[in-house]
Design a protein around this motif. Structure first.
Motif, mmCIF file in Angstrom:
data_model
loop_
_atom_site.group_PDB
_atom_site.id
_atom_site.type_symbol
_atom_site.label_atom_id
_atom_site.label_comp_id
_atom_site.label_asym_id
_atom_site.label_seq_id
_atom_site.Cartn_x
_atom_site.Cartn_y
_atom_site.Cartn_z
ATOM 1 N N ILE A 112 0.825 -1.222 0.000
ATOM 2 C CA ILE A 112 0.000 0.000 0.000
ATOM 3 C C ILE A 112 0.856 1.270 0.000
ATOM 4 O O ILE A 112 0.353 2.361 -0.239
ATOM 5 N N ARG A 113 2.159 1.121 0.224
ATOM 6 C CA ARG A 113 3.047 2.297 0.136
ATOM 7 C C ARG A 113 3.332 2.656 -1.318
ATOM 8 O O ARG A 113 3.775 3.755 -1.605
ATOM 9 N N ASP A 114 3.089 1.701 -2.239
ATOM 10 C CA ASP A 114 3.444 1.924 -3.644
ATOM 11 C C ASP A 114 2.251 2.148 -4.554
ATOM 12 O O ASP A 114 2.422 2.668 -5.661
ATOM 13 N N VAL A 115 1.064 1.703 -4.157
ATOM 14 C CA VAL A 115 -0.056 1.756 -5.109
ATOM 15 C C VAL A 115 -0.543 3.184 -5.312
ATOM 16 O O VAL A 115 -0.564 3.994 -4.381
ATOM 17 N N LYS A 116 -0.957 3.439 -6.561
ATOM 18 C CA LYS A 116 -1.554 4.740 -6.856
ATOM 19 C C LYS A 116 -3.052 4.588 -6.627
ATOM 20 O O LYS A 116 -3.719 3.818 -7.319
ATOM 21 N N LEU A 117 -3.553 5.296 -5.630
ATOM 22 C CA LEU A 117 -4.978 5.172 -5.309
ATOM 23 C C LEU A 117 -5.790 6.089 -6.216
ATOM 24 O O LEU A 117 -5.315 7.153 -6.636
ATOM 25 N N GLU A 118 -7.033 5.660 -6.487
ATOM 26 C CA GLU A 118 -7.946 6.484 -7.291
ATOM 27 C C GLU A 118 -8.877 7.260 -6.353
ATOM 28 O O GLU A 118 -9.020 6.893 -5.184
ATOM 29 N N PRO A 119 -9.548 8.278 -6.878
ATOM 30 C CA PRO A 119 -10.489 9.025 -6.035
ATOM 31 C C PRO A 119 -11.506 8.067 -5.411
ATOM 32 O O PRO A 119 -11.957 7.113 -6.072
ATOM 33 N N CYS A 120 -11.848 8.287 -4.158
ATOM 34 C CA CYS A 120 -12.712 7.319 -3.464
ATOM 35 C C CYS A 120 -13.524 8.005 -2.361
ATOM 36 O O CYS A 120 -13.291 9.170 -2.026
ATOM 37 N N ASP A 121 -14.483 7.236 -1.828
ATOM 38 C CA ASP A 121 -15.401 7.766 -0.817
ATOM 39 C C ASP A 121 -15.070 7.288 0.581
ATOM 40 O O ASP A 121 -15.481 7.910 1.568
ATOM 41 N N MET A 122 -14.408 6.130 0.666
ATOM 42 C CA MET A 122 -14.132 5.556 1.984
ATOM 43 C C MET A 122 -12.861 4.715 1.895
ATOM 44 O O MET A 122 -12.645 4.017 0.896
ATOM 45 N N VAL A 123 -12.044 4.825 2.912
ATOM 46 C CA VAL A 123 -10.832 3.997 2.995
ATOM 47 C C VAL A 123 -10.842 3.295 4.345
ATOM 48 O O VAL A 123 -11.098 3.918 5.378
ATOM 49 N N ILE A 124 -10.570 2.005 4.318
ATOM 50 C CA ILE A 124 -10.506 1.221 5.553
ATOM 51 C C ILE A 124 -9.069 0.771 5.764
ATOM 52 O O ILE A 124 -8.466 0.151 4.874
ATOM 53 N N LEU A 125 -8.543 1.107 6.917
ATOM 54 C CA LEU A 125 -7.223 0.608 7.348
ATOM 55 C C LEU A 125 -7.498 -0.133 8.651
ATOM 56 O O LEU A 125 -7.434 0.461 9.734
#
Ligand SMILES: C[S@@+](CC[C@H](N)C(=O)[O-])C[C@H]1O[C@@H](n2cnc3c(N)ncnc32)[C@H](O)[C@@H]1O
Ligand SMILES: O=C(O)C(=O)C[C@]1(C(=O)O)C=C[C@@H](O)C=C1
Length: 261
Positions: A137-150
């Motif tokens: 998850i340190r390398d992935v390019k995230l897309e616009p989103c509504d919710m993130v769960i960690l």
């Protein structure tokens, strides 16, 4: 949820005498052995795990407002499940939403986890748009989103890498979106911390873990699971730009925080 290959194995990983924490092979890792007993392990080891999962769709209903578009141009809510393990959070969300409403991206660095997560999610929710990705998850390019769960994931990253991951999340969250951050913590005050840790071990004892299993796991997690205090979590969320964040759940040394964009 149905288990793909066999019934969930009872966690007996640390029921044998352990080697020293300096022995690299004795370090905790999310490998095939852990995958086989993970649902049993996490349920018996994390106070409030089921309650936190159960709230995720309730939060999603309030904060996911079809702000994104899928490949067919349909409006969807995009949710990231970062450090998804077997996809329990994604599974809970899929179970409460219609297939066309959500796009879930579940990411984990452990191929053993993602292989099993893909099977479980596609068997249980074949119609849902759920992508399981093996990546750091340190390398992935995230897309616009509504919710993130960690959910119990940030604690496994080197301390120096935590700000950058949270900054990325802040940048891709839409206005009105949320981050749900669940972590094991330690208390700044040594006496409070000792009390919490002892009651946490009591919790494990009550769930059937022996002294050997408790100390074996503690050794294996040393320098692998590195806790912050709750104050450190809030300070870091402020530093990366979140103006509002509150602790909505606490059970002994485990906490969950919601951060609002
Ligand atoms: C305690 S488990 C998470 C539990 C899961 N979120 C749930 O709700 O059941 C931590 C997970 O984080 C993953 N992980 C650790 N470091 C990671 C990284 N840098 N990138 C992606 N996943 C990571 C591990 O492989 C492991 O599956
Ligand atoms: O701290 C412990 O002893 C734990 O078992 C906690 C914990 C976690 O917080 O992720 C550690 C590893 C496993 O993933 C399950 C639970």
């Amino acid at each position: 949820m149905s288990q793909s290959k066999s019934a969930i194995k009872h966690d007996t990983l640390f029921d044998k005498p352990f080697t020293t924490p300096l022995d690299k092979a004795a370090r905790f890792s999310f490998d095939e052995q852990v995958v086989a007993c993970f649902p049993d392990m996490i349920r018996r080891s994390v106070p409030g795990y089921g309650q936190v999962l159960a709230m995720l769709p309730i939060f999603a209903r309030r904060h996911c407002k079809y702000r994104q578009q899928d490949d067919n141009g349909q409006r969807v809510s995009r949710i990231y499940d970062l450090g998804c393990s077997l996809g329990a959070a994604s599974m809970t969300l899929a179970g409460e939403f219609e297939a066309q409403d959500l796009q879930i991206k579940a990411i984990d660095i452990s191929p053993a986890m993602t292989t099993e997560a893909s099977t479980l999610l596609s068997e249980n929710y074949p119609e849902h748009d759920i992508e399981v990705i093996t990546a750091d998850i340190r390398d992935v390019k995230l897309e616009p989103c509504d919710m993130v769960i960690l959910n119990l994931t940030l604690q496994f990253l080197p301390a120096a890498d935590r700000v950058a991951v949270l900054e990325n999340i802040y940048n891709v969250l839409s206005e009105g979106g949320i981050l749900v951050l669940t972590e094991k913590t330690h208390a700044f005050d040594e006496q409070y911390d000792a009390w919490l840790v002892e009651r946490y071990y009591d919790f494990k004892r009550a769930n059937g873990y022996t002294e050997m299993e408790i100390s074996g796991k503690r050794n294996a997690l040393e320098n692998v699971l590195i806790t912050d205090t709750l104050d450190e979590h809030h300070a870091r969320l402020s530093d990366v730009g979140f103006e509002r964040h509150l602790t909505w759940f606490q059970f002994l040394n485990f906490v969950s925080v919601v951060a609002f964009k």
